[in-house]
Design an enzyme around this catalytic site. Structure first.
Site, PDB file in Angstrom:
ATOM      1  N   GLU A  65      -9.841   1.264  -3.203  1.00  0.00           N
ATOM      2  CA  GLU A  65      -9.967   1.278  -4.648  1.00  0.00           C
ATOM      3  C   GLU A  65     -11.004   0.960  -5.158  1.00  0.00           C
ATOM      4  OE1 GLU A  65      -6.223   1.649  -6.266  1.00  0.00           O
ATOM      5  OE2 GLU A  65      -5.139   1.943  -4.379  1.00  0.00           O
ATOM      6  N   HIS A 117     -17.909  10.748   1.939  1.00  0.00           N
ATOM      7  CA  HIS A 117     -17.985  10.320   0.421  1.00  0.00           C
ATOM      8  C   HIS A 117     -16.841   9.148   0.084  1.00  0.00           C
ATOM      9  CE1 HIS A 117     -20.824  13.121  -0.269  1.00  0.00           C
ATOM     10  NE2 HIS A 117     -20.367  13.991   0.626  1.00  0.00           N
ATOM     11  N   SER A 173       0.716  -1.220  -0.069  1.00  0.00           N
ATOM     12  CA  SER A 173       0.002  -0.081   0.170  1.00  0.00           C
ATOM     13  C   SER A 173       0.853   1.448   0.074  1.00  0.00           C
ATOM     14  CB  SER A 173      -0.807  -0.045   1.138  1.00  0.00           C
ATOM     15  OG  SER A 173      -2.270  -0.162   1.357  1.00  0.00           O
TER      16      SER A 173
HETATM   17  P1  TGC Z   1     -18.709   8.143 -13.614  1.00  0.00           P
HETATM   18  O1  TGC Z   1     -19.764   8.842 -14.474  1.00  0.00           O
HETATM   19  O2  TGC Z   1     -18.642   6.423 -13.832  1.00  0.00           O
HETATM   20  O3  TGC Z   1     -17.248   8.700 -14.221  1.00  0.00           O
HETATM   21  C1  TGC Z   1     -16.894  10.173 -14.009  1.00  0.00           C
HETATM   22  C2  TGC Z   1     -15.979  10.380 -14.934  1.00  0.00           C
HETATM   23  O4  TGC Z   1     -14.833   9.810 -14.856  1.00  0.00           O
HETATM   24  C3  TGC Z   1     -14.236   8.857 -15.624  1.00  0.00           C
HETATM   25  N1  TGC Z   1     -13.819   7.639 -15.243  1.00  0.00           N
HETATM   26  C4  TGC Z   1     -12.742   7.032 -15.473  1.00  0.00           C
HETATM   27  N2  TGC Z   1     -11.729   7.758 -16.310  1.00  0.00           N
HETATM   28  C5  TGC Z   1     -10.496   6.622 -16.240  1.00  0.00           C
HETATM   29  N3  TGC Z   1     -10.466   5.562 -15.544  1.00  0.00           N
HETATM   30  C6  TGC Z   1     -11.475   5.239 -14.859  1.00  0.00           C
HETATM   31  N4  TGC Z   1     -11.450   3.927 -14.241  1.00  0.00           N
HETATM   32  C7  TGC Z   1     -12.704   5.959 -14.931  1.00  0.00           C
HETATM   33  N5  TGC Z   1     -14.026   5.625 -14.440  1.00  0.00           N
HETATM   34  C8  TGC Z   1     -14.611   6.789 -14.731  1.00  0.00           C
HETATM   35  C9  TGC Z   1     -15.484   8.701 -16.666  1.00  0.00           C
HETATM   36  O5  TGC Z   1     -15.258   8.477 -18.066  1.00  0.00           O
HETATM   37  C10 TGC Z   1     -16.246  10.339 -16.518  1.00  0.00           C
HETATM   38  O6  TGC Z   1     -15.394  11.040 -17.252  1.00  0.00           O
HETATM   39  P2  TGC Z   1     -16.271  12.436 -18.015  1.00  0.00           P
HETATM   40  O7  TGC Z   1     -15.214  12.896 -18.668  1.00  0.00           O
HETATM   41  O8  TGC Z   1     -17.423  11.841 -18.927  1.00  0.00           O
HETATM   42  O9  TGC Z   1     -16.560  13.338 -16.677  1.00  0.00           O
HETATM   43  O10 TGC Z   1     -18.581   8.575 -12.230  1.00  0.00           O
HETATM   44  P3  TGC Z   1     -19.426   8.247 -11.100  1.00  0.00           P
HETATM   45  O11 TGC Z   1     -19.471   9.281  -9.810  1.00  0.00           O
HETATM   46  O12 TGC Z   1     -20.871   7.873 -11.542  1.00  0.00           O
HETATM   47  O13 TGC Z   1     -18.652   7.033 -10.479  1.00  0.00           O
HETATM   48  C11 TGC Z   1     -19.179   6.107  -9.987  1.00  0.00           C
HETATM   49  C12 TGC Z   1     -17.927   4.935  -9.574  1.00  0.00           C
HETATM   50  C13 TGC Z   1     -18.847   3.847  -8.648  1.00  0.00           C
HETATM   51  C14 TGC Z   1     -17.584   4.340 -10.838  1.00  0.00           C
HETATM   52  C15 TGC Z   1     -16.798   5.659  -9.009  1.00  0.00           C
HETATM   53  O14 TGC Z   1     -17.112   6.647  -8.218  1.00  0.00           O
HETATM   54  C16 TGC Z   1     -15.841   4.642  -8.320  1.00  0.00           C
HETATM   55  O15 TGC Z   1     -15.033   3.939  -8.758  1.00  0.00           O
HETATM   56  N6  TGC Z   1     -15.935   4.535  -6.808  1.00  0.00           N
HETATM   57  C17 TGC Z   1     -14.938   3.780  -5.985  1.00  0.00           C
HETATM   58  C18 TGC Z   1     -14.085   4.980  -5.092  1.00  0.00           C
HETATM   59  C19 TGC Z   1     -12.719   4.622  -5.055  1.00  0.00           C
HETATM   60  O16 TGC Z   1     -12.315   3.586  -5.901  1.00  0.00           O
HETATM   61  N7  TGC Z   1     -11.836   5.379  -4.230  1.00  0.00           N
HETATM   62  C20 TGC Z   1     -10.527   5.053  -4.248  1.00  0.00           C
HETATM   63  C21 TGC Z   1      -9.977   6.007  -3.263  1.00  0.00           C
HETATM   64  S1  TGC Z   1      -8.109   5.929  -3.542  1.00  0.00           S
HETATM   65  C22 TGC Z   1      -7.725   4.565  -2.426  1.00  0.00           C
HETATM   66  O17 TGC Z   1      -8.693   3.879  -1.892  1.00  0.00           O
HETATM   67  C23 TGC Z   1      -6.310   4.371  -2.371  1.00  0.00           C
HETATM   68  S2  TGC Z   1      -5.808   3.159  -1.327  1.00  0.00           S
HETATM   69  C24 TGC Z   1      -4.345   3.024  -1.597  1.00  0.00           C
HETATM   70  C25 TGC Z   1      -3.631   1.775  -0.788  1.00  0.00           C
HETATM   71  O18 TGC Z   1      -3.157   2.099   0.244  1.00  0.00           O
HETATM   72  O19 TGC Z   1      -3.141   0.957  -1.857  1.00  0.00           O
HETATM   73  P1  FAD Z   2     -18.907   3.381   1.892  1.00  0.00           P
HETATM   74  O1  FAD Z   2     -18.817   4.092   0.446  1.00  0.00           O
HETATM   75  O2  FAD Z   2     -19.750   4.070   2.729  1.00  0.00           O
HETATM   76  O3  FAD Z   2     -19.461   1.921   1.553  1.00  0.00           O
HETATM   77  C1  FAD Z   2     -19.890   1.144   2.460  1.00  0.00           C
HETATM   78  C2  FAD Z   2     -20.343  -0.212   1.654  1.00  0.00           C
HETATM   79  O4  FAD Z   2     -21.459   0.187   1.010  1.00  0.00           O
HETATM   80  C3  FAD Z   2     -19.452  -0.833   0.850  1.00  0.00           C
HETATM   81  O5  FAD Z   2     -19.738  -2.093   1.139  1.00  0.00           O
HETATM   82  C4  FAD Z   2     -19.940  -0.309  -0.424  1.00  0.00           C
HETATM   83  O6  FAD Z   2     -19.723  -1.510  -1.355  1.00  0.00           O
HETATM   84  C5  FAD Z   2     -21.542  -0.445  -0.242  1.00  0.00           C
HETATM   85  N1  FAD Z   2     -22.061   0.561  -1.076  1.00  0.00           N
HETATM   86  C6  FAD Z   2     -21.972   1.720  -1.365  1.00  0.00           C
HETATM   87  N2  FAD Z   2     -22.768   2.433  -2.320  1.00  0.00           N
HETATM   88  C7  FAD Z   2     -23.205   1.223  -2.661  1.00  0.00           C
HETATM   89  C8  FAD Z   2     -24.302   1.196  -3.940  1.00  0.00           C
HETATM   90  N3  FAD Z   2     -24.445   2.279  -4.693  1.00  0.00           N
HETATM   91  N4  FAD Z   2     -24.783   0.036  -4.076  1.00  0.00           N
HETATM   92  C9  FAD Z   2     -24.387  -0.980  -3.282  1.00  0.00           C
HETATM   93  N5  FAD Z   2     -23.516  -0.978  -2.371  1.00  0.00           N
HETATM   94  C10 FAD Z   2     -23.170   0.104  -2.126  1.00  0.00           C
HETATM   95  N6  FAD Z   2      -8.912   6.678   0.192  1.00  0.00           N
HETATM   96  C11 FAD Z   2      -8.010   7.445  -0.421  1.00  0.00           C
HETATM   97  O7  FAD Z   2      -8.449   8.656  -0.928  1.00  0.00           O
HETATM   98  N7  FAD Z   2      -6.575   7.381  -0.401  1.00  0.00           N
HETATM   99  C12 FAD Z   2      -6.077   6.691   0.524  1.00  0.00           C
HETATM  100  O8  FAD Z   2      -4.829   6.475   0.500  1.00  0.00           O
HETATM  101  C13 FAD Z   2      -6.716   5.429   0.909  1.00  0.00           C
HETATM  102  N8  FAD Z   2      -6.481   4.557   1.568  1.00  0.00           N
HETATM  103  C14 FAD Z   2      -7.078   3.799   2.309  1.00  0.00           C
HETATM  104  C15 FAD Z   2      -6.505   2.864   3.427  1.00  0.00           C
HETATM  105  C16 FAD Z   2      -7.116   2.165   4.242  1.00  0.00           C
HETATM  106  C17 FAD Z   2      -6.428   1.279   5.174  1.00  0.00           C
HETATM  107  C18 FAD Z   2      -8.736   2.019   4.119  1.00  0.00           C
HETATM  108  C19 FAD Z   2      -9.481   1.222   4.906  1.00  0.00           C
HETATM  109  C20 FAD Z   2      -9.056   2.912   3.143  1.00  0.00           C
HETATM  110  C21 FAD Z   2      -8.391   3.844   2.600  1.00  0.00           C
HETATM  111  N9  FAD Z   2      -9.103   4.612   1.425  1.00  0.00           N
HETATM  112  C22 FAD Z   2      -8.218   5.671   0.912  1.00  0.00           C
HETATM  113  C23 FAD Z   2     -10.394   4.869   1.518  1.00  0.00           C
HETATM  114  C24 FAD Z   2     -11.156   3.764   0.601  1.00  0.00           C
HETATM  115  O9  FAD Z   2     -11.120   3.998  -0.925  1.00  0.00           O
HETATM  116  C25 FAD Z   2     -12.699   3.725   0.978  1.00  0.00           C
HETATM  117  O10 FAD Z   2     -12.588   3.257   2.186  1.00  0.00           O
HETATM  118  C26 FAD Z   2     -13.583   2.931   0.106  1.00  0.00           C
HETATM  119  O11 FAD Z   2     -13.450   3.626  -1.229  1.00  0.00           O
HETATM  120  C27 FAD Z   2     -14.841   2.811   0.629  1.00  0.00           C
HETATM  121  O12 FAD Z   2     -15.406   3.770   0.814  1.00  0.00           O
HETATM  122  P2  FAD Z   2     -16.127   4.134   2.448  1.00  0.00           P
HETATM  123  O13 FAD Z   2     -15.224   3.523   3.384  1.00  0.00           O
HETATM  124  O14 FAD Z   2     -16.675   5.500   2.374  1.00  0.00           O
HETATM  125  O15 FAD Z   2     -17.495   2.980   2.016  1.00  0.00           O
END
Ligand code: TGC
Ligand code: FAD
Length: 432
Positions: free
Chosen positions: A411, A175, A130
């Site tokens: 992610e 969020h 990570s």
């Molecule tokens: P949506 O309408 O689907 O997309 C909005 C705009 O984004 C573009 N897009 C992408 N572009 C490149 N690659 C992708 N994978 C893309 N996915 C979407 C899309 O084309 C659009 O572009 P534009 O130009 O038309 O505006 O957006 P939405 O709000 O409906 O998205 C919903 C959803 C579920 C797909 C999205 O919000 C999602 O993937 N949620 C998950 C959140 C997430 O992954 N968070 C990660 C936080 S970082 C983290 O966890 C780091 S942990 C690191 C570690 O410790 O290893």
């Molecule tokens: P929520 O969005 O509240 O979701 C809770 C549950 O509801 C999940 O099971 C989800 O699948 C479900 N859910 C939500 N919406 C829907 C839907 N529409 N339909 C069905 N099910 C749904 N983020 C960063 O930006 N940068 C980082 O470096 C980073 N590092 C992290 C490190 C750790 C150790 C952890 C635990 C998290 C980290 N994150 C980071 C955050 C991580 O990306 C979020 O925890 C993750 O995206 C989920 O968001 P949330 O925790 O708010 O859960």
């Protein structure tokens, strides 16, 4: 690249610790004439055949560093919930940081080789992977892809050495799965031309307490468009930035995680990524990081298999038989080895396509979801093989299980990736 390749040595067999009993098992020879074909339980579908010489050498270098330098300290680090930032410097020295970037002191390796590095690190611990993934894919990645020349020269060489540490702030307290609704705002500085004031909170941010540079995704107050900012900690006036650690985690304890609070933090416009706008910015970085997780979790699963196999061969129950002799135990190992082998092949295929610019985000969602789910499921099942000893942290399996829950969550939680795939399959949006 040269740093990575120059460190090439003969691979230390990861199963070096396997007991004499294992070694005494005769390999099955399935061919009547040479060459002898032998099933390799550590690489059941011969994924190595799909790798170039260079990728094999890089993988071996990374595995050797991880087994020799990281493995001996992970147990204590996990117990103490301690992350030593020196690890990033060591990784930089070994050429593991920003490895797929060409130039700026980075190795410039293939996408697949980048994945093999994450696999080597995660074989030891997902938390170490990570810390590295955030540095490489989520901070160096966007600086390289979206940054100005000045931003690249300022940050990338130091980050490649692990001397400058980065974090990626997308998730907020309200969020997570829906980052599009973020509340963090950037408004023009009322007194200082060419500056923005950033306000808002991010949470669950890997590396945030130790980060020198923070990639912050925020909405411009005037337009509501999401933009990326490089917040340089040393330039933030007192009281405008704080990054408290989140303590007492029950997973990923060998990594450091925190919050980010910004209160009218002044950031020069020159620190904004100039072109990229909207969620495309953060999600493009996530494509690379999610790819790394897909191959990384296969390393964790392979380590669970190796540990469970060793234990099953050594542990005797009922008439002195090793429990590895019993069919139910063998099925657990067979299921896990199959999922690890399939997951590895799929990740190599998507990595090849990604390297050629032919991978869709949905392909990455597919392997991220599948490999995390399978790694977590199998790790939980393999844990059963250890009986009561599974409860002792010294066997390592419980640590992987707790970590793999996190990989399935961050992610994009697996169900969110199901919805991304469902949308691509049906054309219908399920998550709004
Ligand atoms: P949506 O309408 O689907 O997309 C909005 C705009 O984004 C573009 N897009 C992408 N572009 C490149 N690659 C992708 N994978 C893309 N996915 C979407 C899309 O084309 C659009 O572009 P534009 O130009 O038309 O505006 O957006 P939405 O709000 O409906 O998205 C919903 C959803 C579920 C797909 C999205 O919000 C999602 O993937 N949620 C998950 C959140 C997430 O992954 N968070 C990660 C936080 S970082 C983290 O966890 C780091 S942990 C690191 C570690 O410790 O290893
Ligand atoms: P929520 O969005 O509240 O979701 C809770 C549950 O509801 C999940 O099971 C989800 O699948 C479900 N859910 C939500 N919406 C829907 C839907 N529409 N339909 C069905 N099910 C749904 N983020 C960063 O930006 N940068 C980082 O470096 C980073 N590092 C992290 C490190 C750790 C150790 C952890 C635990 C998290 C980290 N994150 C980071 C955050 C991580 O990306 C979020 O925890 C993750 O995206 C989920 O968001 P949330 O925790 O708010 O859960």
């Amino acid at each position: 690249m040269s740093r990575l390749l120059s460190r090439f040595h003969s691979p230390r067999r990861l199963a070096a610790s396997i007991t004499p009993l294992t070694r005494s098992l005769k390999p099955r020879n399935y061919a009547s004439a040479s060459p002898i074909l032998q099933f390799d339980w550590e690489d059941p579908l011969a994924s190595k055949n799909l790798l170039t010489e260079e990728e094999l050498a890089i993988s071996e270098t990374a595995e050797r560093y991880c087994q020799e330098q990281l493995l001996p300290r992970v147990l204590q680090a996990y117990r103490d919930e301690h992350y030593d930032p020196k690890i990033l410097e060591e990784m930089g020295e070994t050429g593991l940081l920003g490895a797929t970037i060409d130039g700026y002191g980075c190795a410039g390796v293939s996408t697949v080789a980048g994945g093999l590095i994450t696999r080597a690190v995660e074989r030891v611990d997902s938390g170490y992977r990570s810390g590295m993934s955030v540095q490489s894919s989520l901070v160096m990645g966007p600086i390289h892809e979206f940054g100005t020349q000045e931003q690249k020269e300022k940050y990338l060489p130091g980050m490649a050495k692990g001397k400058i540490i980065g974090c990626f702030g997308l998730t907020e307290p309200n969020h997570g799965s829906d980052p599009g609704s973020m509340e963090t705002m950037a408004r023009p500085h009322p007194q200082k031309k060419g500056y923005f004031l950033l306000s808002g909170s991010k949470t669950w941010i890997t590396n945030s307490p130790i980060a020198d540079v923070l990639v912050i995704w925020a909405k411009l107050k005037e337009t509501g468009k999401i933009r990326g900012f490089l917040v340089d900690r040393k330039d933030c006036p007192a009281g405008t930035l704080s990054t408290p650690a989140i303590k007492n985690k029950n997973g990923l304890r060998a990594s450091i995680t925190g919050m980010i609070h910004l209160e009218d933090c002044p950031v020069p416009e020159a620190n904004m990524f100039p072109e990229v706008e909207g969620l495309r910015g953060p999600f493009s970085c996530l494509n690379s990081a999610r790819y790394g997780i897909a191959l990384g979790t296969m390393g964790a699963l392979e380590d669970c298999i190796a540990r469970a196999r060793t234990y099953a061969l050594e542990r005797k129950q009922f008439k002195g038989n090793p429990i590895a002799k019993y069919q139910l135990v063998q099925k657990k190992l067979a299921d896990a080895a199959t999922d690890a082998a399939y997951g590895t092949l799929a990740a190599i295929q998507v990595g090849r396509l990604k390297g050629e610019g032919k991978a869709t985000p949905e392909m990455i969602s597919m392997i991220k979801r599948q490999n995390c789910d399978k790694a977590l499921h199998n790790a939980r099942v393999l844990q059963e093989i250890f009986g009561g000893n599974a409860v002792s942290d010294e066997y390592g399996i419980g640590r992987h299980v707790a970590n793999l829950f996190v990989t399935q969550t961050y992610e994009g939680q697996s169900d969110i990736h199901s919805l991304i795939l469902g949308r691509a399959i049906t054309g219908l949006q399920a998550f709004v």
